[in-house]
Scaffold this motif. Structure first.
Motif, PDB file in Angstrom:
ATOM      1  N   VAL A  73       2.655  -3.129  -6.289  1.00 27.40           N
ATOM      2  CA  VAL A  73       1.939  -2.492  -5.173  1.00 27.40           C
ATOM      3  C   VAL A  73       2.923  -1.812  -4.234  1.00 27.40           C
ATOM      4  CG1 VAL A  73       0.452  -2.899  -3.176  1.00 27.40           C
ATOM      5  CG2 VAL A  73       0.011  -4.126  -5.313  1.00 27.40           C
ATOM      6  N   TRP A  74       4.013  -2.494  -3.916  1.00 23.41           N
ATOM      7  CA  TRP A  74       5.038  -1.951  -3.020  1.00 23.41           C
ATOM      8  C   TRP A  74       5.563  -0.621  -3.554  1.00 23.41           C
ATOM      9  CZ3 TRP A  74       9.405  -5.680  -1.000  1.00 23.41           C
ATOM     10  CH2 TRP A  74      10.223  -5.008  -0.081  1.00 23.41           C
ATOM     11  N   THR A  75       5.988  -0.629  -4.817  1.00 20.55           N
ATOM     12  CA  THR A  75       6.567   0.574  -5.399  1.00 20.55           C
ATOM     13  C   THR A  75       5.542   1.695  -5.526  1.00 20.55           C
ATOM     14  OG1 THR A  75       8.088  -0.850  -6.653  1.00 20.55           O
ATOM     15  CG2 THR A  75       7.912   1.439  -7.352  1.00 20.55           C
ATOM     16  N   ALA A  76       4.318   1.347  -5.880  1.00 21.56           N
ATOM     17  CA  ALA A  76       3.266   2.357  -6.023  1.00 21.56           C
ATOM     18  C   ALA A  76       2.939   3.014  -4.692  1.00 21.56           C
ATOM     19  CB  ALA A  76       2.015   1.728  -6.627  1.00 21.56           C
ATOM     20  N   LEU A  77       2.827   2.221  -3.624  1.00 20.05           N
ATOM     21  CA  LEU A  77       2.522   2.786  -2.306  1.00 20.05           C
ATOM     22  C   LEU A  77       3.655   3.687  -1.819  1.00 20.05           C
ATOM     23  CD1 LEU A  77       0.884  -0.258  -0.464  1.00 20.05           C
ATOM     24  CD2 LEU A  77      -0.248   1.850  -1.213  1.00 20.05           C
ATOM     25  N   GLU A  78       4.903   3.286  -2.081  1.00 20.82           N
ATOM     26  CA  GLU A  78       6.021   4.126  -1.665  1.00 20.82           C
ATOM     27  C   GLU A  78       6.084   5.407  -2.488  1.00 20.82           C
ATOM     28  OE1 GLU A  78       9.801   2.455  -0.861  1.00 20.82           O
ATOM     29  OE2 GLU A  78       8.986   1.070   0.643  1.00 20.82           O
TER      30      GLU A  78
END
Length: 207
Positions: free
Chosen positions: A142-147
């Motif tokens: 989720v972190w990488t996708a949002l960034e």
């Protein structure tokens, strides 16, 4: 035969991995639609790995007033525990998160963990650890996708101090254990410079 390279999205996975950082100063300016945010979290929850395919991960997306309410709850909780003369730095940090666009809460369903412990006695002590590992992978996705979409993101851990207040506010099941909080928003300041330890001290290869 499936060519996995053909299944990879057009965005460069390696670039996303390298550019992921912690952003602590964010705004509530939207970058993508709320529906797209929900799509990202849904995809991550569906496809992140878990031991025994237990799928014990749970996620809650807080936007708008719900997002701000979370950080009000956190501030109110910490005010009761942190001495007033030392609270200014904590208050500044919490306010920065509250100014973001949203927060994703990550939980584990302890009922699933307990069921696995009963059914697989020899692995009893491992299931809580494996569940934490599964949650960490979900958080990273989720972190990488949002960034990748342009948001600045960080991971926070004000649990277990806020657990009961959070479950009460959003009427969440008692067997959901809070693992982490992920505030996100449009970056308004760059992340801190990151120091890298020598890779040869961290990776060993034997051929």
């Amino acid at each position: 035969m499936i060519n996995k390279k053909e299944l990879i999205d057009h965005k460069d996975f390696y670039s996303a991995v390298k550019s992921r950082r912690s952003y602590h100063f964010i705004s509530n300016e939207p970058i993508i639609s709320d529906e797209k945010i929900e799509e990202i979290v849904n995809l991550a929850v569906l496809h992140s790995p878990s031991a025994f395919n237990s799928q014990s991960d749970r996620a809650v997306i807080l936007l708008g007033e719900n997002h701000r309410k979370l950080w009000e709850i956190t501030e109110g909780t910490l005010r009761k525990r942190v001495p007033a003369e030392k609270f200014s730095a904590t208050e500044e940090r919490l306010n920065a998160f509250g100014k973001g666009y949203g927060t994703v809460l990550f939980f584990e369903d302890t009922a699933i963990i307990e069921s696995l412990q009963q059914n697989f006695e020899s692995y009893k002590d491992n299931f809580p650890l494996w569940s934490q590992q599964s949650s960490a992978m979900l958080q990273y996705i989720v972190w990488t996708a949002l960034e990748t979409e342009g948001y600045g993101v960080s991971i926070q851990h004000y649990n277990p101090l806020i657990d009961e207040a959070v479950k009460k506010e959003w009427n969440l099941p008692s067997n959901w254990k809070l693992i982490a909080q992920m505030p996100f928003g449009k970056p308004i300041a760059p992340p801190k410079e990151k120091h890298y330890e020598p890779i040869e001290d961290r990776v060993k290869v034997f051929k």
